[in-house]
Every structure is written in structure tokens, then in C-alpha cells.
Design a protein around this motif. Structure first.
Motif, PDB file in Angstrom:
ATOM      1  N   ALA A  32      67.164  39.519 -49.556  1.00 62.72           N
ATOM      2  CA  ALA A  32      66.817  39.713 -50.971  1.00 62.72           C
ATOM      3  C   ALA A  32      65.383  39.286 -51.254  1.00 62.72           C
ATOM      4  CB  ALA A  32      67.790  38.937 -51.863  1.00 62.72           C
ATOM      5  N   VAL A  33      64.912  38.234 -50.597  1.00 60.15           N
ATOM      6  CA  VAL A  33      63.520  37.800 -50.766  1.00 60.15           C
ATOM      7  C   VAL A  33      62.579  38.838 -50.162  1.00 60.15           C
ATOM      8  CG1 VAL A  33      61.829  36.054 -50.066  1.00 60.15           C
ATOM      9  CG2 VAL A  33      64.070  35.344 -50.893  1.00 60.15           C
ATOM     10  N   ARG A  34      62.910  39.341 -48.988  1.00 56.73           N
ATOM     11  CA  ARG A  34      62.067  40.368 -48.349  1.00 56.73           C
ATOM     12  C   ARG A  34      61.952  41.605 -49.246  1.00 56.73           C
ATOM     13  NH1 ARG A  34      60.646  38.793 -43.525  1.00 56.73           N
ATOM     14  NH2 ARG A  34      62.010  37.511 -42.248  1.00 56.73           N
ATOM     15  N   GLU A  35      63.052  41.971 -49.879  1.00 58.22           N
ATOM     16  CA  GLU A  35      63.032  43.128 -50.772  1.00 58.22           C
ATOM     17  C   GLU A  35      62.179  42.841 -52.015  1.00 58.22           C
ATOM     18  OE1 GLU A  35      66.211  45.554 -53.518  1.00 58.22           O
ATOM     19  OE2 GLU A  35      66.908  44.758 -51.606  1.00 58.22           O
ATOM     20  N   TRP A  36      62.316  41.653 -52.575  1.00 62.62           N
ATOM     21  CA  TRP A  36      61.586  41.275 -53.789  1.00 62.62           C
ATOM     22  C   TRP A  36      60.078  41.191 -53.513  1.00 62.62           C
ATOM     23  CZ3 TRP A  36      62.626  41.175 -58.768  1.00 62.62           C
ATOM     24  CH2 TRP A  36      61.779  40.476 -59.622  1.00 62.62           C
ATOM     25  N   TYR A  37      59.706  40.632 -52.377  1.00 63.42           N
ATOM     26  CA  TYR A  37      58.303  40.471 -51.992  1.00 63.42           C
ATOM     27  C   TYR A  37      57.913  41.509 -50.945  1.00 63.42           C
ATOM     28  CZ  TYR A  37      58.420  35.869 -54.259  1.00 63.42           C
ATOM     29  OH  TYR A  37      58.531  34.845 -55.167  1.00 63.42           O
ATOM     30  N   ALA A  38      58.282  42.746 -51.175  1.00 64.61           N
ATOM     31  CA  ALA A  38      58.111  43.801 -50.174  1.00 64.61           C
ATOM     32  C   ALA A  38      56.674  43.948 -49.682  1.00 64.61           C
ATOM     33  CB  ALA A  38      58.611  45.139 -50.732  1.00 64.61           C
ATOM     34  N   ARG A  39      55.709  43.621 -50.509  1.00 65.18           N
ATOM     35  CA  ARG A  39      54.302  43.787 -50.114  1.00 65.18           C
ATOM     36  C   ARG A  39      53.680  42.493 -49.599  1.00 65.18           C
ATOM     37  NH1 ARG A  39      51.937  48.676 -52.854  1.00 65.18           N
ATOM     38  NH2 ARG A  39      53.765  49.654 -53.782  1.00 65.18           N
ATOM     39  N   SER A  40      54.473  41.481 -49.413  1.00 60.19           N
ATOM     40  CA  SER A  40      53.970  40.186 -48.949  1.00 60.19           C
ATOM     41  C   SER A  40      54.317  39.982 -47.483  1.00 60.19           C
ATOM     42  CB  SER A  40      54.594  39.055 -49.755  1.00 60.19           C
ATOM     43  OG  SER A  40      54.247  39.174 -51.118  1.00 60.19           O
ATOM     44  N   ASP A  41      53.507  39.164 -46.820  1.00 63.05           N
ATOM     45  CA  ASP A  41      53.850  38.821 -45.449  1.00 63.05           C
ATOM     46  C   ASP A  41      54.750  37.586 -45.451  1.00 63.05           C
ATOM     47  OD1 ASP A  41      52.188  36.548 -45.715  1.00 63.05           O
ATOM     48  OD2 ASP A  41      50.538  37.468 -44.621  1.00 63.05           O
ATOM     49  N   ASN A  42      55.236  37.222 -44.283  1.00 58.49           N
ATOM     50  CA  ASN A  42      56.191  36.120 -44.164  1.00 58.49           C
ATOM     51  C   ASN A  42      55.599  34.810 -44.681  1.00 58.49           C
ATOM     52  OD1 ASN A  42      58.948  35.899 -43.275  1.00 58.49           O
ATOM     53  ND2 ASN A  42      58.200  34.359 -41.833  1.00 58.49           N
TER      54      ASN A  42
END
Length: 160
Positions: A32-42
Motif C-alpha cells: 500500500a505504501v509503494r502504491e501511494w508513493y508510486a513515484r518515490s524510491d525506497n
């Protein structure tokens, strides 16, 4: 999985004595975090979660008036099997199912002494901020202006 576990200096003293970080709620890069911050790196996602854990540390400070007014966050690496994703609570919230040995602690993030007044005010206002109070939210946000400092686990004993 890297998990950011909120704490206090009082609780950290127990962690040192027990040589284990207890089970509890933390923050991690979940789907869910990866989806929310789709344009961010780890790294950007992990920084956002560190800030979420720091905010959760304020709630722990509010519940423990005897704890020094400094936010504490443990960064730990745990096996994915020992983590339960808790999207029912909020995006990025996870539950650690087993105590984490000190060897799995990668860093401890702690406020500098200079942040104590702002953190004390934020801890006193965090519940009201959670309930939507604009003035309280401003006070809590002021504590976010203080960066948590990075320490190796071996340095934690220096705080006591």
C-alpha cells in the motif's frame, strides 16, 4: 523487511536490559505504501515512514509523562514472516509478531536535546491533533522541524 518502531528513552532502557525490542506496531514499506508513493524510491518511502514512527513516538510520550521528552525510533530488520501488515490501522502500519534481538537493530534515531521543548509541547498536543485540532496540529508539526539524529545501537547506552 526494514521496520521503524516508535519508542521512548524509558522504553529503550528496557530494550537494552532485555537485549530485545518488544513486539508492537511499527511502520514499513508495504504494498500500500509503494502504491501511494508510486513515484518515490525506497529511500524516500522509508524516510516518510521514519517520520510516521516519530509521530507515533509522540503518542508514547504522551502516555508516559516520566519519559524524557525526546522521540526515539528503532530501525530494525525482521523476517517478513514475523510481520503482519495492518492496513486496517493505516497505510504502512505493521505488527511485529516476535521480539527483535539487538543484533537486528540497524540504527536508533533520537531527538537532540535542543528538540526537547518542541517535543514536550507536541506530545501534549498529539491527541488533540489526531482528533483534528488545527492549533494542536501546528504544535505537533513544529516538532517535525527537528531532525532525528542517527545512532548505532552501541551508542544507545550513552543516553543513560
Amino acid at each position: 523487511m526494514r521496520v521503524y518502531l516508535p519508542s521512548t528513552l524509558s522504553a529503550a532502557r528496557v530494550v537494552l536490559a532485555d537485549r530485545m525490542v518488544p513486539v508492537g506496531l511499527g511502520f514499513a514499506v508495504t504494498p500500500a505504501v509503494r502504491e501511494w508513493y508510486a513515484r518515490s524510491d525506497n529511500e524516500e518511502m522509508e524516510y516518510a515512514l521514519l517520520l510516521d514512527a516519530a509521530r507515533a513516538s509522540l503518542r508514547l510520550l504522551d502516555a508516559d509523562p516520566s519519559a524524557p521528552r525526546r522521540r526515539v525510533v528503532f530501525a530494525v530488520d525482521v523476517d517478513d514472516r514475523d510481520v503482519r501488515i495492518r492496513n486496517d490501522l493505516d497505510r504502512g502500519v505493521v505488527e511485529i509478531r516476535r521480539p527483535v534481538p539487538l543484533a537486528a537493530v540497524r540504527a536508533v534515531h533520537v531527538d537532540d536535546v535542543d528538540a526537547e521543548a518542541a517535543v514536550a509541547a507536541a506530545a501534549a498536543a498529539v491527541v488533540e491533533a489526531d482528533l483534528g485540532g488545527d492549533d494542536a496540529a501546528f504544535v505537533v508539526d513544529a516538532a517535525d522541524g527537528y531532525e532525528l539524529l542517527w545512532y548505532a545501537m552501541q551508542e544507545l547506552a550513552d543516553f543513560f
